[in-house]
Motif scaffolding. Structure first.
Motif, PDB file in Angstrom:
ATOM      1  N   VAL A   1       0.453  26.150  31.809  1.00 12.60           N
ATOM      2  CA  VAL A   1      -0.099  26.570  32.620  1.00 12.60           C
ATOM      3  C   VAL A   1      -0.825  27.997  32.759  1.00 12.60           C
ATOM      4  N   LEU A   2      -1.942  28.022  33.397  1.00 11.57           N
ATOM      5  CA  LEU A   2      -2.365  29.548  33.745  1.00 11.57           C
ATOM      6  C   LEU A   2      -2.583  29.734  35.051  1.00 11.57           C
ATOM      7  N   HIS A   3      -2.293  31.078  35.451  1.00 10.38           N
ATOM      8  CA  HIS A   3      -2.330  31.432  36.947  1.00 10.38           C
ATOM      9  C   HIS A   3      -3.104  32.873  37.111  1.00 10.38           C
ATOM     10  N   ASN A   4      -4.053  32.487  37.810  1.00 12.13           N
ATOM     11  CA  ASN A   4      -5.156  33.689  38.554  1.00 12.13           C
ATOM     12  C   ASN A   4      -4.723  34.333  39.665  1.00 12.13           C
ATOM     13  N   THR A   5      -4.445  35.502  39.753  1.00  9.63           N
ATOM     14  CA  THR A   5      -4.218  36.206  40.939  1.00  9.63           C
ATOM     15  C   THR A   5      -5.033  36.956  41.520  1.00  9.63           C
ATOM     16  N   THR A   6      -6.325  36.776  41.137  1.00 10.86           N
ATOM     17  CA  THR A   6      -7.469  37.526  41.748  1.00 10.86           C
ATOM     18  C   THR A   6      -7.594  37.499  43.258  1.00 10.86           C
ATOM     19  N   ILE A   7      -7.719  38.716  43.884  1.00  9.92           N
ATOM     20  CA  ILE A   7      -8.136  38.622  45.214  1.00  9.92           C
ATOM     21  C   ILE A   7      -9.341  38.201  45.778  1.00  9.92           C
ATOM     22  N   HIS A   8      -9.444  36.937  46.268  1.00 11.28           N
ATOM     23  CA  HIS A   8     -10.826  36.485  46.738  1.00 11.28           C
ATOM     24  C   HIS A   8     -11.236  36.640  47.999  1.00 11.28           C
ATOM     25  N   ASP A   9     -10.292  37.069  48.934  1.00  9.22           N
ATOM     26  CA  ASP A   9     -10.631  36.887  50.211  1.00  9.22           C
ATOM     27  C   ASP A   9     -10.526  38.199  50.887  1.00  9.22           C
ATOM     28  N   SER A  10     -10.977  39.225  50.263  1.00 10.95           N
ATOM     29  CA  SER A  10     -11.190  40.611  51.052  1.00 10.95           C
ATOM     30  C   SER A  10     -12.244  40.446  52.084  1.00 10.95           C
ATOM     31  N   ASP A  11     -13.370  39.583  51.621  1.00  9.50           N
ATOM     32  CA  ASP A  11     -14.252  39.424  52.610  1.00  9.50           C
ATOM     33  C   ASP A  11     -13.883  37.832  52.786  1.00  9.50           C
ATOM     34  N   TYR A  12     -13.354  37.538  53.933  1.00 12.43           N
ATOM     35  CA  TYR A  12     -12.813  36.103  54.182  1.00 12.43           C
ATOM     36  C   TYR A  12     -13.873  35.017  53.941  1.00 12.43           C
ATOM     37  N   ASN A  13     -15.034  35.081  54.678  1.00 17.70           N
ATOM     38  CA  ASN A  13     -16.157  34.173  54.456  1.00 17.70           C
ATOM     39  C   ASN A  13     -16.975  33.910  53.480  1.00 17.70           C
ATOM     40  N   SER A  14     -16.698  34.711  52.330  1.00 19.29           N
ATOM     41  CA  SER A  14     -17.163  34.649  50.860  1.00 19.29           C
ATOM     42  C   SER A  14     -16.188  34.389  49.874  1.00 19.29           C
ATOM     43  N   SER A  15     -14.928  33.730  50.400  1.00 18.73           N
ATOM     44  CA  SER A  15     -13.977  33.621  49.609  1.00 18.73           C
ATOM     45  C   SER A  15     -13.927  32.529  48.566  1.00 18.73           C
TER      46      SER A  15
ATOM     47  N   GLU B   1      11.580  28.745  51.551  1.00 17.04           N
ATOM     48  CA  GLU B   1      11.146  27.257  51.988  1.00 17.04           C
ATOM     49  C   GLU B   1      10.162  26.745  50.917  1.00 17.04           C
ATOM     50  N   CYS B   2       9.153  27.655  50.791  1.00 21.59           N
ATOM     51  CA  CYS B   2       7.745  27.120  50.052  1.00 21.59           C
ATOM     52  C   CYS B   2       8.140  27.019  48.511  1.00 21.59           C
ATOM     53  N   ILE B   3       8.888  28.041  48.261  1.00 25.38           N
ATOM     54  CA  ILE B   3       9.607  27.961  46.709  1.00 25.38           C
ATOM     55  C   ILE B   3      10.132  26.892  46.301  1.00 25.38           C
ATOM     56  N   ARG B   4      11.260  26.546  47.192  1.00 20.28           N
ATOM     57  CA  ARG B   4      12.078  25.145  46.833  1.00 20.28           C
ATOM     58  C   ARG B   4      11.281  23.992  46.936  1.00 20.28           C
ATOM     59  N   SER B   5      10.001  24.059  47.468  1.00 18.58           N
ATOM     60  CA  SER B   5       9.219  22.674  47.610  1.00 18.58           C
ATOM     61  C   SER B   5       8.415  22.484  46.304  1.00 18.58           C
ATOM     62  N   THR B   6       8.245  23.736  45.473  1.00 18.49           N
ATOM     63  CA  THR B   6       7.587  23.631  44.045  1.00 18.49           C
ATOM     64  C   THR B   6       8.189  22.657  43.364  1.00 18.49           C
ATOM     65  N   SER B   7       9.698  22.617  43.510  1.00 15.50           N
ATOM     66  CA  SER B   7      10.365  21.937  42.206  1.00 15.50           C
ATOM     67  C   SER B   7       9.828  20.426  42.383  1.00 15.50           C
TER      68      SER B   7
ATOM     69  N   ASN C   1       8.383  25.908  37.420  1.00 17.96           N
ATOM     70  CA  ASN C   1       9.074  24.576  37.474  1.00 17.96           C
ATOM     71  C   ASN C   1       8.149  23.678  36.354  1.00 17.96           C
ATOM     72  N   LEU C   2       6.893  23.822  36.493  1.00 19.00           N
ATOM     73  CA  LEU C   2       6.073  23.037  35.671  1.00 19.00           C
ATOM     74  C   LEU C   2       6.382  23.397  33.865  1.00 19.00           C
ATOM     75  N   LYS C   3       6.868  24.609  33.681  1.00 15.50           N
ATOM     76  CA  LYS C   3       7.239  25.018  32.349  1.00 15.50           C
ATOM     77  C   LYS C   3       8.510  24.267  31.946  1.00 15.50           C
ATOM     78  N   LYS C   4       9.261  23.758  32.941  1.00 18.25           N
ATOM     79  CA  LYS C   4      10.634  22.973  32.775  1.00 18.25           C
ATOM     80  C   LYS C   4      10.078  21.709  31.918  1.00 18.25           C
ATOM     81  N   TYR C   5       8.912  21.215  32.042  1.00 13.02           N
ATOM     82  CA  TYR C   5       8.306  19.855  31.447  1.00 13.02           C
ATOM     83  C   TYR C   5       7.386  20.304  30.253  1.00 13.02           C
TER      84      TYR C   5
END
Length: 407
Positions: free
Chosen positions: A256-270, A387-393, A248-252
Motif C-alpha cells: 500500500v502507498l500513502h500520500n499525505t499531501t495537504i490538498h485543502d489549504s484552499d478548500y474549494n480547489s481541493s 473509534e476511527c482507528i478501530r474501524s480500519t481493522s 492493518n492491510l499489511k497484515k494481509y
C-alpha cells in the motif's frame, strides 16, 4: 508636422498692409465667428450667410486687393490651397492640451476603471457551506463551520442533503442515490470485478483530498463546543486513520502507498489539487487495483458522530461514496460502485451495522482514472480518533477478502 504657429517670412513683404490688420480681423473674424457661434448656440443650420458677399463687401470697404484673403490666411500660417496646414497650425495647441489637461484626465479615468475591475475580480467567492482558513491550523477559538459532508466540494459548490435522497435496497445492501440512474444491486453484487491485472508493484493507494479533516482527541471532548474540526496535526486528522488502515492491510501482505499531501489549504480547489496527485500515482504505478480517497463526514450544525458499539467498544461507522458521470465524464463509475457494494456486503457479514448506506453522487470526485476508485469516509468530526482507528481493522479485512482472497 510643423511645430510653429506663425511663419514670419510672410510678414516681411507685407508691412504696408499691417495697418489694415485690425479692420480685417474685426470685419472678417467678427462676422464669420459670430455667425458660427449663433448657429451652434441655436442648433440651426438654415441661416443664410453669404460669406462671398461678406468678403467682397469687406474688401470694398477697406479697398484691398484680391490677395487680401490669401494674406489673412498666410498671416496665420495657413495655405488656403493646402488644408493640412490648418491642423499643422493648431498642432501646438493640441499638444499643449494633451500634455497639460487631457493626459492627466485620461490617466485618472483609466486608473479608476482598473481599480474597479481589480476589485470585482478579487472579491471573495461565497462559500455557502464552509469557512476554511487559507493555511489550515488549530484556530485560537470558535468552531469552523463545516460542510454537511466532506464530499460536497468538487468544482462548483453545491449543498447536498443525504436525508432527502431516495434509498435503494437489496437485502442488507443500502444505497442513497442522488442521481436518476437506475442501480441493479443484485447484478453488481454478483458480477466479477474488473480491476487492474496482477502486476508487480503497490496494489492500493490511500490519499486525502481533505487532508486536514480532524477528529476529537479524546472522549473528554465529547459534547464540548469550540473544538476544531480541522488540523494539520497528523495525530488527530484523517492521515492518522490512513496510517492505521495501512498497518492493518499489511497484515494481509498487501502493498500500500500513502500520500499525505495537504490538498485543502484552499478548500474549494481541493479536488483539482488531489487530481494532480492521483494522476501522478496512476501513471507511475499501473499495478494499482484500488485508490482510496480517505475522508471523515461532518454535520452542517454541531458534531457528527456515527458510531457502532461492538463488544463494549465504540467503532466509527464507514461509508463509501461513489461519483458518477452525471456532470463530468466518468466511464468507470459502475465498476467503482460494484467494488463498493461487494465490500459493503462483506462488512455486513463480519461486522453487522458498521457500514452506512453507500452514497452515489452526481459529482465525479476524481474517480475516472482507474477502476476501483472510491471515497471512504470513516466516522465524523464528532468521533474520537480511537473509534476511527478501530474501524480500519474491519475495513482492511473486507478489502482483502473481496479483492485479494482467492475464490
Amino acid at each position: 508636422m510643423r511645430d510653429t504657429i506663425y511663419d514670419n517670412t510672410y510678414l516681411e513683404g507685407n508691412k504696408g498692409n499691417l495697418t489694415k490688420l485690425p479692420i480685417i480681423l474685426c470685419a472678417v473674424g467678427g462676422i464669420v465667428l459670430g455667425g458660427i457661434v449663433f448657429r451652434l448656440a441655436n442648433g440651426k443650420v438654415n441661416i443664410p450667410i453669404n460669406f462671398e458677399h461678406i468678403t467682397r463687401k469687406s474688401e470694398a470697404t477697406i479697398e484691398s486687393s484680391d490677395n487680401i484673403k490669401e494674406f489673412v490666411f498666410k498671416l496665420f500660417g495657413i495655405d488656403m490651397y493646402n488644408p493640412i496646414t490648418i491642423l499643422n497650425t493648431n498642432y501646438p495647441y493640441f499638444k499643449m492640451f494633451y500634455d497639460k489637461n487631457y493626459q492627466p484626465y485620461v490617466a485618472e479615468k483609466v486608473q479608476k476603471e482598473l481599480s474597479a475591475t481589480e476589485k470585482s475580480q478579487t472579491k471573495p467567492v461565497q462559500q455557502p457551506q464552509a469557512s476554511i482558513p487559507q493555511k489550515p491550523s488549530e484556530p485560537a477559538g470558535g468552531q469552523l463551520k463545516e460542510a454537511s459532508s466532506s464530499i460536497t466540494f468538487e468544482g462548483d459548490v453545491e449543498e447536498k442533503d443525504q436525508k432527502n435522497n431516495p434509498v435503494v435496497s437489496s437485502g442488507k445492501i443500502n444505497i442513497t442515490n442522488e442521481t436518476g440512474f437506475k442501480i441493479n444491486i443484485k447484478k453488481l453484487l454478483n458480477e466479477p470485478l474488473k480491476l487492474a491485472p496482477d502486476k508487480k508493484g503497490p496494489k492500493i493507494l490511500i490519499y486525502h483530498t481533505h487532508t486536514t479533516e480532524s477528529f476529537l482527541k479524546s472522549a473528554s471532548e465529547l459534547g464540548k463546543s469550540n473544538i476544531p474540526s480541522r488540523t494539520t496535526n497528523n495525530k488527530y486528522n484523517v492521515v492518522r486513520v490512513g496510517d492505521a488502515l495501512i498497518n492493518n492491510l499489511k497484515k494481509y501482505s498487501i502493498d500500500v502507498l500513502h500520500n499525505t499531501t495537504i490538498h485543502d489549504s484552499d478548500y474549494n480547489s481541493s479536488y483539482v489539487k488531489s487530481l494532480n496527485t492521483l494522476t501522478s500515482y496512476v501513471d507511475k504505478y499501473p499495478s494499482l487495483k484500488m485508490t482510496i480517497d480517505l475522508h471523515r463526514d461532518a454535520a452542517s450544525e454541531g458534531k457528527l458522530r456515527p458510531v457502532k458499539k461492538i463488544n463494549g467498544k465504540n467503532f466509527a461507522e464507514i461509508m463509501f461514496v461513489i461519483g458518477t458521470d452525471a456532470k463530468l465524464n466518468n466511464p468507470k463509475w459502475r465498476e467503482n460502485l460494484k467494488l463498493a457494494i461487494q465490500v459493503q456486503a462483506r462488512l455486513n457479514e463480519i461486522c453487522p451495522g458498521i457500514a452506512k448506506p453507500i452514497y452515489v453522487s452526481k459529482n465525479r470526485y476524481n474517480q475516472h482514472l482507474v477502476n476501483g476508485s472510491v471515497i471512504v469516509e470513516i466516522g465524523g468530526d464528532g468521533n474520537v480518533i480511537d473509534e476511527c482507528i478501530r474501524s480500519t481493522s474491519y475495513l482492511a479485512e473486507a478489502l482483502n477478502d473481496v479483492i485479494f482472497r482467492k475464490k
